[in-house]
Design a protein around this motif. Sequence first.
Motif, PDB file in Angstrom:
ATOM      1  N   LEU A 363       0.838  -1.200   0.000  1.00 21.41           N
ATOM      2  CA  LEU A 363       0.000   0.000   0.000  1.00 21.41           C
ATOM      3  C   LEU A 363       0.875   1.253   0.000  1.00 21.41           C
ATOM      4  O   LEU A 363       0.576   2.228  -0.702  1.00 21.41           O
ATOM      5  N   GLU A 364       1.966   1.222   0.770  1.00 23.66           N
ATOM      6  CA  GLU A 364       2.890   2.364   0.785  1.00 23.66           C
ATOM      7  C   GLU A 364       3.485   2.594  -0.607  1.00 23.66           C
ATOM      8  O   GLU A 364       3.649   3.737  -1.047  1.00 23.66           O
ATOM      9  N   PHE A 365       3.826   1.492  -1.293  1.00 21.01           N
ATOM     10  CA  PHE A 365       4.373   1.601  -2.651  1.00 21.01           C
ATOM     11  C   PHE A 365       3.352   2.239  -3.589  1.00 21.01           C
ATOM     12  O   PHE A 365       3.687   3.128  -4.386  1.00 21.01           O
ATOM     13  N   GLU A 366       2.092   1.793  -3.502  1.00 11.56           N
ATOM     14  CA  GLU A 366       1.043   2.353  -4.358  1.00 11.56           C
ATOM     15  C   GLU A 366       0.842   3.841  -4.063  1.00 11.56           C
ATOM     16  O   GLU A 366       0.666   4.654  -4.982  1.00 11.56           O
ATOM     17  N   ILE A 367       0.880   4.198  -2.790  1.00  8.16           N
ATOM     18  CA  ILE A 367       0.712   5.611  -2.414  1.00  8.16           C
ATOM     19  C   ILE A 367       1.865   6.455  -2.963  1.00  8.16           C
ATOM     20  O   ILE A 367       1.665   7.580  -3.436  1.00  8.16           O
ATOM     21  N   SER A 368       3.074   5.879  -2.945  1.00  4.91           N
ATOM     22  CA  SER A 368       4.244   6.632  -3.420  1.00  4.91           C
ATOM     23  C   SER A 368       4.149   6.965  -4.906  1.00  4.91           C
ATOM     24  O   SER A 368       4.784   7.913  -5.377  1.00  4.91           O
ATOM     25  N   LEU A 369       3.365   6.188  -5.660  1.00  2.00           N
ATOM     26  CA  LEU A 369       3.192   6.438  -7.096  1.00  2.00           C
ATOM     27  C   LEU A 369       1.942   7.263  -7.402  1.00  2.00           C
ATOM     28  O   LEU A 369       1.642   7.516  -8.569  1.00  2.00           O
ATOM     29  N   SER A 370       1.226   7.665  -6.368  1.00  2.00           N
ATOM     30  CA  SER A 370      -0.041   8.392  -6.554  1.00  2.00           C
ATOM     31  C   SER A 370       0.210   9.897  -6.516  1.00  2.00           C
ATOM     32  O   SER A 370      -0.240  10.604  -5.610  1.00  2.00           O
ATOM     33  N   TYR A 371       0.926  10.390  -7.516  1.00  2.00           N
ATOM     34  CA  TYR A 371       1.323  11.802  -7.520  1.00  2.00           C
ATOM     35  C   TYR A 371       0.135  12.749  -7.621  1.00  2.00           C
ATOM     36  O   TYR A 371       0.244  13.926  -7.277  1.00  2.00           O
ATOM     37  N   GLU A 372      -0.988  12.241  -8.115  1.00  2.00           N
ATOM     38  CA  GLU A 372      -2.144  13.131  -8.289  1.00  2.00           C
ATOM     39  C   GLU A 372      -2.866  13.411  -6.973  1.00  2.00           C
ATOM     40  O   GLU A 372      -3.681  14.339  -6.889  1.00  2.00           O
ATOM     41  N   ILE A 373      -2.591  12.611  -5.924  1.00  2.00           N
ATOM     42  CA  ILE A 373      -3.257  12.820  -4.635  1.00  2.00           C
ATOM     43  C   ILE A 373      -2.564  13.958  -3.881  1.00  2.00           C
ATOM     44  O   ILE A 373      -1.350  13.921  -3.656  1.00  2.00           O
ATOM     45  N   LYS A 374      -3.336  14.932  -3.494  1.00  2.00           N
ATOM     46  CA  LYS A 374      -2.790  16.057  -2.735  1.00  2.00           C
ATOM     47  C   LYS A 374      -2.526  15.622  -1.293  1.00  2.00           C
ATOM     48  O   LYS A 374      -3.251  14.781  -0.748  1.00  2.00           O
ATOM     49  N   PRO A 375      -1.502  16.193  -0.651  1.00  2.00           N
ATOM     50  CA  PRO A 375      -1.192  15.822   0.743  1.00  2.00           C
ATOM     51  C   PRO A 375      -2.398  15.937   1.675  1.00  2.00           C
ATOM     52  O   PRO A 375      -2.606  15.082   2.542  1.00  2.00           O
ATOM     53  N   LYS A 376      -3.215  16.983   1.486  1.00  2.00           N
ATOM     54  CA  LYS A 376      -4.372  17.156   2.379  1.00  2.00           C
ATOM     55  C   LYS A 376      -5.393  16.029   2.183  1.00  2.00           C
ATOM     56  O   LYS A 376      -6.054  15.598   3.138  1.00  2.00           O
ATOM     57  N   ASP A 377      -5.525  15.529   0.921  1.00  2.00           N
ATOM     58  CA  ASP A 377      -6.451  14.424   0.662  1.00  2.00           C
ATOM     59  C   ASP A 377      -5.937  13.126   1.272  1.00  2.00           C
ATOM     60  O   ASP A 377      -6.717  12.323   1.802  1.00  2.00           O
ATOM     61  N   LEU A 378      -4.630  12.924   1.186  1.00  2.00           N
ATOM     62  CA  LEU A 378      -4.037  11.731   1.784  1.00  2.00           C
ATOM     63  C   LEU A 378      -4.208  11.759   3.303  1.00  2.00           C
ATOM     64  O   LEU A 378      -4.510  10.735   3.932  1.00  2.00           O
TER      65      LEU A 378
END
Length: 760
Positions: A363-378
């Motif tokens: 899951l951490e790997f998938e999140i690391s590739l999710s450049y479109e997600i803004k920090p506040k959304d994460l």
Amino acid sequence: MREIQNTSHSKIINGFFNSKESIADIAKACDAADAYARAIISIHDFSHNKSFFLKTEMEVEKLIYGKNTSNHEITQLLTLFWITTLVSNEKINKATKLFSFASSIFKNNSRKEMRSALFVTEGYLESSKGNKTHRIKCFDNAIKNCNKGSPFFFKTLSSCRTFYAELGRLVDYKKKYSSIDLLLEREWHDSIFISDIINDIETCKRKITFSDLKTLSDKLKPSERYLMQKLEATAYLVNDQLKEFEELNPVGKGDYSISTYFLLKNEKLKALELIKDHIKATGKLNSPAGLIYRAPIRAELVNGNHEAAFQLLQKIIDSGGWHYSDDFCLARIELLKNNPTAAVKYFSSAYHWCNYYEATKRLEFEISLSYEIKPKDLWYLSQNISKKENKSLQIRSLTHFLKDEISLKGIKRLIGESQSIVGLRKTIKKYASLKSSILITGETGVGKDVVAKSLHEESIRKGEPFIPINCASITESLLQSELFGHESGAFTGAVSKRIGVFEATGKGTLFLDEIGEISSSVQKILLRVLESNEIRPVGSNKPKKISCRIIFATNAPLEQLVDDGTFRKDLYYRIKKLEIIIIPLRERPKDILPLVYNFLTILRTDRQTPKLSKELEENLLSYSWPGNVRELKNEIDKMRLLKSESLIFEKDDFSLSDKTKIKKLTPLDHNNKNNEQIDEDYDQKQFVKIAIRGNSSLRRLQRIKKLFINNNELTRAEISKIIDVSSKTIGTDLKILMSENFVIKIKPTKSTRSHYYQLK
């Protein structure tokens, strides 16, 4: 020679089930004069040299379809080996058809291991189509049929463990097979090491060292080297060892791992371009097990293309290829749609599943590739994770997106504006209320199955089952059992009673597609069923009443088959009481653009309608569409995939090169084709003009049927006057129609002048 064959066959069969050797190595040690041993070696040679395919196919299928019943078990084993090799070489259609035959020849088999091998092969075939869930079920059945402790048992268990590991779900395997896994560890220690490493790579559980990869390479068989390259590439990507990856893979060409490589470098557009080029070059979207094969979805999401990502994900999940990380992709889709509440639901599911499978690093790997997600959304997602673990989410993930498709029922399924489609809708509404069977004819790909489903949904039977059967895809030996069922003990292997589709349909609709492909023996039985409304299961003397409606379909010229003597004339008249002819797409160009826009917009979650350039519309209209609506849909699906669900499509997005101009038919052209889908008023007027031409019994009966369909009730004198044929001849024709149960005679009084005929 017979003694040599028996010795060779026993050696191959026993060696396959009772040793660790490959079937090809066993065959090489057998007598060179044995045809089966030579065929197995040929299959092995083909797997290393594709130019041997035609020669190998002829050699193998001569033995598989041969009449020699004394070589039953070796034929079974050869068939399974050939199917597996066909799948490995991406000849899926050939493998699917051959597997249907394989299932039939296994009815006479008593060896449990052979039955187990059949399940293993079935799972491998279905997995190649994307259905991972079905392969897991096949492994369950295969392991149950194995003799515990035999080499083949451990071989099957090892394959099962490796497959779970490729899915990153070794936790499930250990829970299910914990007791016998200890036996595997003792007997096949290398298998345990291999699957553990694979699972660690797929779950990103730990950093894979160079030593791990070296040991893995040493333990894999030569036939598994393809797996090594994939695992090594995945390990380097997950570990962020990009230099090592570059040494292993040239980065000039695109594939799934290269696309992931460019995502790690935050080159988002490059990652998307390369994976699209790869899909375009190969002509297909792969969905094997493995972390790297979600690359197209990641590339679309990171570029903000949530519609394209959803369509890709839908294909995978619908085929049975769900993975626990997919719920995180759905969360990303919802965030791009500005729907954070739904995103939390999917993120919670992904979080819980990754915890369950010890895959939090994945899951951490998938999140690391999710450049479109803004920090506040994460941050919002992480702070609102549901405490309740919902393990049914993967089944329900896409249902709320499917409402539009589900709402297309009955005649709403028919997309188009041509006079032909307008008339077809009217014909369906009219025929739907009748009890009679219907024949649907038309070229391949015109949508005969869609018309059949529409007929069912417009009828009073719509709440009952609709069961489609493709008669061409089932071997003759299986077809009778499939249609009529069988009793326990009806043949070797029939260990229990089985209900056929005629009985299973109940009061619903049975759709028999490719009816022109059935054998003469099945034709004879089917005729008896239509005459009596009764079936007899194989092995039973007791008839059973049926109450389903039957819709037939074919792209074969049945009249010509009747003339050739390959299709029964009496059956032809029986099934052709009512006929619907679907004309080719090239002859109804008005339907092309409505179909295109429907295929472009269906299941779009943003409800937006894409636009086509004028040049593209002209190209779509001028192409001949030999594959009809099916080909059109495939082309549009490809355009959507390669253009990331764009809202604008240009001429260059249309890849087909044959821009054959089509002749636009006039209504008269359609009428001359005897098409029943023309506007009803126009058809009725033209029919009377045409009815006076042609004197053959066949054409005359067709015209009389047409009159009854349009008028329901007619006297003999009226028919005689319209068609301009003697009353005596019409009387003979009416007797034929009554024998076919097409019409009934009504006698209000004893006077023959009051008698008339009514459509049944």
